[in-house]
Structures are given as C-alpha cells and as structure tokens.
Design a protein around this motif. Structure first.
Motif, PDB file in Angstrom:
ATOM      1  N   ILE A   1       0.824  -1.221   0.000  1.00  0.00           N
ATOM      2  CA  ILE A   1       0.000   0.000   0.000  1.00  0.00           C
ATOM      3  C   ILE A   1       0.853   1.264   0.000  1.00  0.00           C
ATOM      4  O   ILE A   1       0.358   2.347  -0.317  1.00  0.00           O
ATOM      5  CB  ILE A   1      -0.960   0.018   1.208  1.00  0.00           C
ATOM      6  CG1 ILE A   1      -0.184  -0.059   2.528  1.00  0.00           C
ATOM      7  CG2 ILE A   1      -1.976  -1.098   1.127  1.00  0.00           C
ATOM      8  CD1 ILE A   1      -1.069   0.126   3.746  1.00  0.00           C
ATOM      9  N   ASP A   2       2.163   1.142   0.349  1.00  0.00           N
ATOM     10  CA  ASP A   2       3.052   2.307   0.281  1.00  0.00           C
ATOM     11  C   ASP A   2       3.266   2.762  -1.153  1.00  0.00           C
ATOM     12  O   ASP A   2       3.738   3.882  -1.390  1.00  0.00           O
ATOM     13  CB  ASP A   2       4.400   1.977   0.919  1.00  0.00           C
ATOM     14  CG  ASP A   2       4.312   1.909   2.437  1.00  0.00           C
ATOM     15  OD1 ASP A   2       5.340   1.632   3.073  1.00  0.00           O
ATOM     16  OD2 ASP A   2       3.209   2.125   2.984  1.00  0.00           O
ATOM     17  N   LEU A   3       2.954   1.895  -2.117  1.00  0.00           N
ATOM     18  CA  LEU A   3       3.155   2.225  -3.527  1.00  0.00           C
ATOM     19  C   LEU A   3       1.882   2.757  -4.173  1.00  0.00           C
ATOM     20  O   LEU A   3       1.838   2.960  -5.380  1.00  0.00           O
ATOM     21  CB  LEU A   3       3.647   0.992  -4.283  1.00  0.00           C
ATOM     22  CG  LEU A   3       4.879   0.288  -3.687  1.00  0.00           C
ATOM     23  CD1 LEU A   3       5.270  -0.898  -4.552  1.00  0.00           C
ATOM     24  CD2 LEU A   3       6.044   1.257  -3.556  1.00  0.00           C
ATOM     25  N   ILE A   4       0.837   2.968  -3.372  1.00  0.00           N
ATOM     26  CA  ILE A   4      -0.431   3.472  -3.887  1.00  0.00           C
ATOM     27  C   ILE A   4      -0.580   4.927  -3.453  1.00  0.00           C
ATOM     28  O   ILE A   4      -0.435   5.253  -2.270  1.00  0.00           O
ATOM     29  CB  ILE A   4      -1.606   2.615  -3.371  1.00  0.00           C
ATOM     30  CG1 ILE A   4      -1.425   1.162  -3.845  1.00  0.00           C
ATOM     31  CG2 ILE A   4      -2.940   3.158  -3.843  1.00  0.00           C
ATOM     32  CD1 ILE A   4      -2.469   0.220  -3.307  1.00  0.00           C
ATOM     33  N   ALA A   5      -0.883   5.799  -4.409  1.00  0.00           N
ATOM     34  CA  ALA A   5      -0.824   7.238  -4.156  1.00  0.00           C
ATOM     35  C   ALA A   5      -2.060   7.761  -3.435  1.00  0.00           C
ATOM     36  O   ALA A   5      -1.950   8.477  -2.442  1.00  0.00           O
ATOM     37  CB  ALA A   5      -0.621   7.982  -5.474  1.00  0.00           C
ATOM     38  N   ASP A   6      -3.229   7.460  -3.918  1.00  0.00           N
ATOM     39  CA  ASP A   6      -4.446   8.079  -3.423  1.00  0.00           C
ATOM     40  C   ASP A   6      -4.998   7.322  -2.211  1.00  0.00           C
ATOM     41  O   ASP A   6      -5.001   6.095  -2.180  1.00  0.00           O
ATOM     42  CB  ASP A   6      -5.501   8.107  -4.534  1.00  0.00           C
ATOM     43  CG  ASP A   6      -6.722   8.909  -4.141  1.00  0.00           C
ATOM     44  OD1 ASP A   6      -6.633  10.134  -4.057  1.00  0.00           O
ATOM     45  OD2 ASP A   6      -7.767   8.268  -3.896  1.00  0.00           O
ATOM     46  N   LYS A   7      -5.489   8.058  -1.187  1.00  0.00           N
ATOM     47  CA  LYS A   7      -6.007   7.422   0.019  1.00  0.00           C
ATOM     48  C   LYS A   7      -7.218   6.552  -0.281  1.00  0.00           C
ATOM     49  O   LYS A   7      -7.397   5.478   0.303  1.00  0.00           O
ATOM     50  CB  LYS A   7      -6.379   8.487   1.060  1.00  0.00           C
ATOM     51  CG  LYS A   7      -5.186   9.186   1.683  1.00  0.00           C
ATOM     52  CD  LYS A   7      -5.635  10.157   2.770  1.00  0.00           C
ATOM     53  CE  LYS A   7      -4.425  10.824   3.420  1.00  0.00           C
ATOM     54  NZ  LYS A   7      -4.839  11.797   4.476  1.00  0.00           N
ATOM     55  N   ASP A   8      -8.082   7.039  -1.197  1.00  0.00           N
ATOM     56  CA  ASP A   8      -9.251   6.238  -1.562  1.00  0.00           C
ATOM     57  C   ASP A   8      -8.823   4.936  -2.225  1.00  0.00           C
ATOM     58  O   ASP A   8      -9.426   3.880  -2.017  1.00  0.00           O
ATOM     59  CB  ASP A   8     -10.173   7.027  -2.491  1.00  0.00           C
ATOM     60  CG  ASP A   8     -10.847   8.181  -1.767  1.00  0.00           C
ATOM     61  OD1 ASP A   8     -11.243   9.149  -2.443  1.00  0.00           O
ATOM     62  OD2 ASP A   8     -10.989   8.098  -0.532  1.00  0.00           O
ATOM     63  N   ASN A   9      -7.767   5.011  -3.052  1.00  0.00           N
ATOM     64  CA  ASN A   9      -7.220   3.803  -3.674  1.00  0.00           C
ATOM     65  C   ASN A   9      -6.715   2.827  -2.625  1.00  0.00           C
ATOM     66  O   ASN A   9      -6.871   1.611  -2.746  1.00  0.00           O
ATOM     67  CB  ASN A   9      -6.086   4.152  -4.630  1.00  0.00           C
ATOM     68  CG  ASN A   9      -6.573   4.658  -5.974  1.00  0.00           C
ATOM     69  OD1 ASN A   9      -5.826   5.247  -6.731  1.00  0.00           O
ATOM     70  ND2 ASN A   9      -7.841   4.428  -6.292  1.00  0.00           N
ATOM     71  N   VAL A  10      -6.081   3.356  -1.572  1.00  0.00           N
ATOM     72  CA  VAL A  10      -5.556   2.493  -0.506  1.00  0.00           C
ATOM     73  C   VAL A  10      -6.691   1.730   0.159  1.00  0.00           C
ATOM     74  O   VAL A  10      -6.608   0.520   0.384  1.00  0.00           O
ATOM     75  CB  VAL A  10      -4.784   3.327   0.539  1.00  0.00           C
ATOM     76  CG1 VAL A  10      -4.439   2.464   1.756  1.00  0.00           C
ATOM     77  CG2 VAL A  10      -3.522   3.906  -0.081  1.00  0.00           C
ATOM     78  N   LYS A  11      -7.777   2.436   0.477  1.00  0.00           N
ATOM     79  CA  LYS A  11      -8.915   1.793   1.122  1.00  0.00           C
ATOM     80  C   LYS A  11      -9.524   0.720   0.226  1.00  0.00           C
ATOM     81  O   LYS A  11      -9.830  -0.390   0.681  1.00  0.00           O
ATOM     82  CB  LYS A  11      -9.957   2.855   1.472  1.00  0.00           C
ATOM     83  CG  LYS A  11     -11.152   2.320   2.228  1.00  0.00           C
ATOM     84  CD  LYS A  11     -12.107   3.452   2.591  1.00  0.00           C
ATOM     85  CE  LYS A  11     -13.322   2.912   3.345  1.00  0.00           C
ATOM     86  NZ  LYS A  11     -14.272   4.010   3.684  1.00  0.00           N
ATOM     87  N   GLU A  12      -9.702   1.058  -1.049  1.00  0.00           N
ATOM     88  CA  GLU A  12     -10.279   0.091  -1.988  1.00  0.00           C
ATOM     89  C   GLU A  12      -9.357  -1.106  -2.187  1.00  0.00           C
ATOM     90  O   GLU A  12      -9.816  -2.242  -2.288  1.00  0.00           O
ATOM     91  CB  GLU A  12     -10.541   0.776  -3.330  1.00  0.00           C
ATOM     92  CG  GLU A  12     -11.651   1.807  -3.281  1.00  0.00           C
ATOM     93  CD  GLU A  12     -11.775   2.573  -4.590  1.00  0.00           C
ATOM     94  OE1 GLU A  12     -12.531   3.543  -4.620  1.00  0.00           O
ATOM     95  OE2 GLU A  12     -11.104   2.175  -5.579  1.00  0.00           O
ATOM     96  N   PHE A  13      -8.036  -0.844  -2.218  1.00  0.00           N
ATOM     97  CA  PHE A  13      -7.096  -1.946  -2.427  1.00  0.00           C
ATOM     98  C   PHE A  13      -7.088  -2.896  -1.236  1.00  0.00           C
ATOM     99  O   PHE A  13      -7.002  -4.121  -1.398  1.00  0.00           O
ATOM    100  CB  PHE A  13      -5.682  -1.417  -2.668  1.00  0.00           C
ATOM    101  CG  PHE A  13      -4.667  -2.514  -2.862  1.00  0.00           C
ATOM    102  CD1 PHE A  13      -3.827  -2.907  -1.829  1.00  0.00           C
ATOM    103  CD2 PHE A  13      -4.581  -3.196  -4.066  1.00  0.00           C
ATOM    104  CE1 PHE A  13      -2.919  -3.919  -1.993  1.00  0.00           C
ATOM    105  CE2 PHE A  13      -3.669  -4.208  -4.242  1.00  0.00           C
ATOM    106  CZ  PHE A  13      -2.834  -4.575  -3.198  1.00  0.00           C
ATOM    107  N   LYS A  14      -7.164  -2.377  -0.013  1.00  0.00           N
ATOM    108  CA  LYS A  14      -7.208  -3.239   1.164  1.00  0.00           C
ATOM    109  C   LYS A  14      -8.402  -4.182   1.093  1.00  0.00           C
ATOM    110  O   LYS A  14      -8.298  -5.369   1.394  1.00  0.00           O
ATOM    111  CB  LYS A  14      -7.282  -2.393   2.435  1.00  0.00           C
ATOM    112  CG  LYS A  14      -5.969  -1.723   2.819  1.00  0.00           C
ATOM    113  CD  LYS A  14      -6.131  -0.942   4.122  1.00  0.00           C
ATOM    114  CE  LYS A  14      -4.808  -0.306   4.551  1.00  0.00           C
ATOM    115  NZ  LYS A  14      -4.964   0.475   5.810  1.00  0.00           N
TER     116      LYS A  14
END
Length: 698
Positions: A194-207
């Motif tokens: 998740i450190d390689l994902i820029a947008d916070k919304d992207n982080v939540k969706e990726f989790k």
C-alpha cells in the motif's frame, strides 16, 4: 489389495522353505514376487545395493532385528520391516490384547511365523504404505520443479512481478524494482504494497480488494489505481493478483503494468498465457473452467448438448518410480499431444498434474460413449519414448453430458471427477475404463440443490424468523419469546420449510454454524428494536450442536448482549438434551462461558434421558423445555404424576421449567397444577413474524 504389481521381497531367515511358502501365498496378490533370501550380515550389505520393498526378519546367523534396523538407518533406506517371533522379540512381542507390540508405517513387531495370513497381509499393507510414500515424494519433487521453473520465468520476465506475504513484499523481479525506483531487492523486502499506492481512496479500496482475494474470492483479479514511485512521481497502473508459492509456502503474486496504448494487446497475450499449460501447450484449469462456463450458457440458450471428459492417467506413480520426473513429463506431453490430435473440434486442457479434460459439443449419448472408448483404447495403445526407453499408460475417464437445465459448471466438474472415482471402484483401482455419469443414480442431487439454496439464503437473508410468546406465571407476563427459523422457497406453492426438513442437508454441507449465527444475529436485531418500547423483552433461541462446540460463540453472544444494551438474561440459548449428552464436557465449559457473557442457558427435548436432572445440574442450565412426549396424554393420571415429579426435581435444583405444546383448553387447565414456571403453545398464541405483546388469558 494390490494386483498387477511387482513385489521385491527380502527375507532374512534360516528356513528357505518358509520363505518360499510366503512367496506362494503372496502370488495371489501380486503378478510377480522377486525373492531375496539370506541369513547373515555380509549378504545383507550386498543385497541392499538392490531396491527392495519389504524386509521380513526371522532368524539369522549373525544378525538381530536391532542390527538390521541400525544398518537400514545408516544407509538411509525407507524399507518396511516385518519382525517374526524370535528369542530377541519374545519378551516384548505382544501387548495385553495379544497384538504385535509395534505397528506403524515402517515396522510390524512381532508376528508369529505360523500365522501366515497375518504375515502376508502385513507385507501387503507395508508395501502399500511404501508406495504411498514414494508417490508423495515424487509429487513433492514435481511441485518443487514446477515452482523452480515458474520462478525462473518470473525472474526473466519483462513484466513487473512481485510476491507478497500478508501485503508485504518478499520478492520482486528487476522490472518491478525499476518501475518503482528501488535499487535492489533488499530495499523492497518488508515494504507494504500500500506504500506504492498514491491516493487514500485507492488504498482503502485496495485493502478491501486484497482482503477478498485472501479469503478465496476470485471474482475480481485486477485493480486500477494511481501508483507512486520512490521519487514521489505517480503513474496510472493496473495490478493483477494470483495465488502462488515461494519455497513451498503460499504467497500472493502481483503483476503491475503501466497503462499504455498497447494495454489491450498486452492484456490479450497475457490472458492467453494465463490460460495455457506450459508443458503441453494445451489449455490449463483456468481455461477449462472459463470454457465450461461458456458452453454451459450456450447449451442453456440454444437447447443443445455437450459433454465433459475428465481423463486421469492411471500408473503415473509407477512411471515416476522407474523413469523419474523426466518420464512423467514425457508421458504427460505425449498423451496431451495425442488428445489434441484426436479432438479436432473441441477444447482440450491439462486440468491437473496428471489429468486432462475435454469439452465437445453436439454429440448424442452414443457418440459420447464412442469417443470415450476411442480415447481409452488409443491411449492404451501408445508407446511412449523416454531417452531410448519405452513406457506406456492407461487412463480412467469420467464423462458428464451437459444439457439444457444442467447443474452449475462446478457441479458438472465434480460429477466428472466422481465418475473417475466410480471407475476406480469398478476396476479395483486398475483403471483403463470409462464411466458416464447418470444423474438418476445419484439421489443426493436434490440435496445439492437445497444446499445451494441454503447458501443463498445465508448470503441474501432469505430465511424468516417467527416469534411465539411464552407466558411467565411468576410475573404474569408474556414478554419472553421463542424464536423459530423458517426457509421460504421461491416456488409456485409458496412452500415454507422448517429446520427438520433442511438441517440434515445443512449438516452434510457444514452450514449449521452459519445458519445458527444468522438466526442469532437477526433475532437480536429484532430484540434490540423491540426493547426500545418493551425493555423487559427476552428471546429464547435454539442452536445446533455445531454452535455448542464453537469456541467463538461466547464472544459472539457477549458482543450481541452489549449491542442490545448489556442486559443479562435478555438472550437465552437452548440446545437439545441429546447434543448436551453427546458433548457433556464441552457443554459444561461452554455454558459457563456463556453465563459469564450474560446469557442464560436452556435445554430442550428435556426428560428423554434417565439422568436428565443430573445432566442439567452438571452443566448448570437455567431452564429446561419439556419433551413433547410428557405433554401428550397429560390428562392421564400416571402421565400427570410423572410430569409433576420431574418438574419438582428440577425446581429443587433451581431450574425453571417450560411446559410447551399447550394446544387445547384441557391441557391448559392441567398446566397450572404441575409447577412449571413457563407455559407455551398455540392455545395461548401462535408464532408470528413479530414479537406481539398481547394479553395472555390463562
């Protein structure tokens, strides 16, 4: 027992006639028995240069059983031993039941030589165990080689590939390191993805995306996101997940691609590779499952037909033992090539290590059988070349016809696999045959449909709950409700099933715990709403033995009690008397934990055991619900006296009694006199879809 096999038998004994007698008996189980006979250490050391399957030890000139075991261990040999009775073994030969003192996968100690049947069967069983160990060793070698080949391909791939363990990088190839700006592997190990994902919304969706994948959900394998490099710059990328192994341990493989104009073409080529078996060039399991989905839909739309063939190589273990991994690979490749040649219009795939599948359309039942027989005879007639040596194989074939209205694709695949199992049974594991699955022969098809419906009901809240008031004599109120589970069916007659119609199927498919949890959660939701207007409302919820042994139940109950305001006694969980008897020790500990969490405990179908009171007292239950046989004919004086005595004993142990099934005025009039605290039945009020707070007239 094994047939059509070779047994290499090594006998250490002074009596050669006895050894030959054992060989004669073994000939009933083996095509050929290769006997080695000796009686001293020097000959044993020479003999161990050759492969042996079982060693029988009797008497020897200068050897004891201990000496033999030490020699085998020093040579690191997996060679099962049968110890015959000798002076050395006499003292510890048998246990109190007269059975051999040591029986495991490597040794039987010690058998009496005159019990020839026991000796022969022990040899056969030890040989079978040895075969399993050899096959397992071969399979592990095959898996190790496959993983090694895959890792070499990944390291040399131009795609950016990495391995994750619980979302943490543990490996990345050079393109992946270059893509994100890492200088070496050591710089990325331990870095969360998740450190390689820029947008916070992207982080939540990726989790959420990664969590679903880890739980086995394969509906979504790609994730579009804005990625961040080490220098802070970002780029649009696509991530793909796949299950993999690294050094034998399960990991998650990710492939990351930058969005570009040729993404569609790259994705197309990658999809083709992902659906192809690298050894044979045929389709793989993923390709087969997708084709099966398409064929299944096409057959349903066009009212046509198709057939699925599941083909298993019969003697791959023997080939592995004699020719090694190279022989196995050669056999798989040449059989795959032959199947591809035979099926001009159809889909051929390598489904597993030693299994193939074929999908063909527009065949009559007879044509389906003819093709199966053609495949069987053609493979059996092949001569497979492996480095100037020749081997052969046969196949077991399971066949399923796919017609309009057929079961789901996964069920069809399972039926084809089951058909291969039928071949193994019918041929006594010899194989070289086919079996066409006939749905009429399988009575569990309706159960399968019901199991699917239950899963859907759990996921989509397809169950229904009803609530029946229980009259409390002590408080002159009916704020206590028993919860009943119902399953409405989506049919023309609006059928509603009770648990006795579907719990057996739920048990078979391991769904009872999930159903119990659904009932408990939704009943508590309803109770929480009701208690806002009626704060004294309580519920009685029946659960199965699956919940009785569930260690998580007290924690779940505690959370639910807190959710409805933390009132102790608001929830009473009830279990059947027979389940409590079957799990008495577990029930005692479970009930103590539930009481600690604020739940009260009840036992239903109470009184069917000769020690019902003692059992209820042992597990410290709060309430019991009488079995129906006590209520039937309660107007009979003997029956009435029995009920009164049982309730009196329960009250002496401070256990409240619920008298159910009060269906008429006569039973109601008697119920007042028996000493029960709670009364319940259709005469008082029938179950309804809500907790109805009316006035009960007794």
């Amino acid at each position: 027992m094994q047939t059509n096999a070779l047994l290499n038998l090594l006998v250490i004994d002074e009596d050669q006639l006895y050894a030959e007698r054992i060989v004669s008996l073994l000939s009933h189980y083996y095509d050929e028995v290769n006997l080695g006979f000796l009686d001293d250490e020097e000959e044993l050391l020479k003999a161990l240069r050759s492969p042996w399957d079982v060693l029988v030890f009797g008497r020897a000139y200068d050897l004891t059983l201990t000496d033999v075991v030490v020699i085998l261990q020093s040579h690191d040999l997996d060679l099962p031993i049968i110890g015959l009775m000798s002076d050395e073994l006499a003292a510890t030969a048998h246990n109190a039941e007269g059975l051999p003192a040591t029986i495991d996968s490597m040794m039987v100690k010690a058998l009496r030589p005159e019990n020839e049947v026991e000796v022969v069967l022990s040899i056969c069983l030890q040989h079978a165990g040895l075969g399993c160990r050899r096959a397992l060793k071969g399979i592990r070698h095959i898996l190790s080689e496959a993983e090694q080949r895959a890792n070499i391909l990944i390291k040399n791939s131009k795609s950016a590939v990495a391995y994750l363990d619980q979302g943490i990088h543990i490996f990345a190839n050079d393109p992946y390191l270059e893509l994100f700006g890492f200088e070496s592997m050591k710089d990325i190990i331990g870095v969360p993805v998740i450190d390689l994902i820029a947008d916070k919304d992207n982080v939540k969706e990726f989790k959420q995306f990664l969590r679903k994948f880890d739980k086995g959900n394969r509906d979504q394998l790609e994730f579009q996101f804005e990625s961040r490099k080490m220098d802070g710059s970002t780029f649009e990328a696509k991530l793909q997940l796949a299950a993999a192994t690294l050094e034998g341990a399960p990991v998650t493989q990710i492939i990351i691609q930058q969005n570009a104009a040729n993404d569609a073409e790259i994705a197309k080529r990658l999809a083709a590779v992902e659906r192809m078996d690298t050894l044979t060039g045929l389709g793989n399991r993923r390709g087969l499952e997708e084709q099966l989905e398409l064929i299944h839909q096409k057959v349903g739309d066009e009212k046509s037909s198709a057939a699925l063939y599941y083909i298993q190589l019969d003697n791959i273990g023997k080939i592995s033992s004699s020719l090694g991994l190279q022989g196995v690979d050669a056999t798989i490749k040449q059989v795959g090539y032959r199947l591809g040649e035979m099926i001009e219009e159809g889909y051929v795939s390598r489904f597993g290590d030693t299994t193939f599948t074929i999908l063909v359309e527009h065949l009559t039942t007879q044509a389906v059988k003819d093709l199966a027989e053609q495949i069987r005879t053609d493979i059996a007639g092949m001569l497979i070349d492996v480095n100037k040596r020749t081997t052969s194989t046969t196949v077991s074939i399971g066949v399923v016809k796919i017609e309009a209205g057929a079961a789901a694709p996964q069920v069809l695949l399972e039926r084809a696999i089951d058909a291969v199992g039928t071949v193994q049974i019918e041929t006594k594991n010899h194989g070289d045959a086919y079996h066409l699955y006939d749905p009429s022969e399988h009575a569990n098809s309706d159960d399968m449909a019901l199991a699917e419906y239950l899963v859907k009901a759990i996921s989509n809240n397809g169950f229904e709950l009803k609530y029946q008031p229980i009259y409390d004599i002590n408080t002159d109120s009916s704020d206590f409700f028993e919860v009943y589970l119902r399953l409405p069916l989506a049919d023309a007659s609006n059928t509603v099933l009770t648990p006795d119609h579907f719990m057996a199927v739920a048990k078979t498919h391991h769904l009872r715990e999930k159903i119990d949890r659904w009932v408990l959660i939704h009943a508590c939701k309803q109770l929480n709403d009701v208690r806002k207007q009626h704060p004294t409302a309580r519920i009685l919820v029946q659960l199965t033995s699956a919940s009785l042994v569930d260690k998580q139940l007290p924690n779940v109950a505690s959370q639910l009690i807190k959710a409805i305001g933390g009132a102790p006694g608001a929830i009473t969980l009830q279990f059947s008397e027979q389940d409590v008897i079957n799990h008495l020790t577990v029930a005692k500990a479970q009930f103590a934990a539930l009481s600690e969490a604020g739940c009260e405990i009840a036992i239903h179908h109470f009184g069917n055991s000769a020690k019902s009171i003692e059992i209820a007292d042992t597990v410290q239950t709060d309430m019991v619900r009488l079995s129906r046989n006590y209520i039937d004919n309660i107007n009979n004086e003997d029956n009435l006296d029995t009920v009164k005595a049982l309730i009196t004993r329960a009250n002496e142990h401070e256990i409240d009694v619920l008298m159910p099934y009060i269906e008429d005025a006569a039973t109601m009039s008697v119920s007042w006199s028996v000493g029960a605290r709670y009364l319940q039945g259709y005469y008082l009020e029938a179950p309804s879809t809500s907790m109805h707070f009316g006035t009960s007239e007794a």
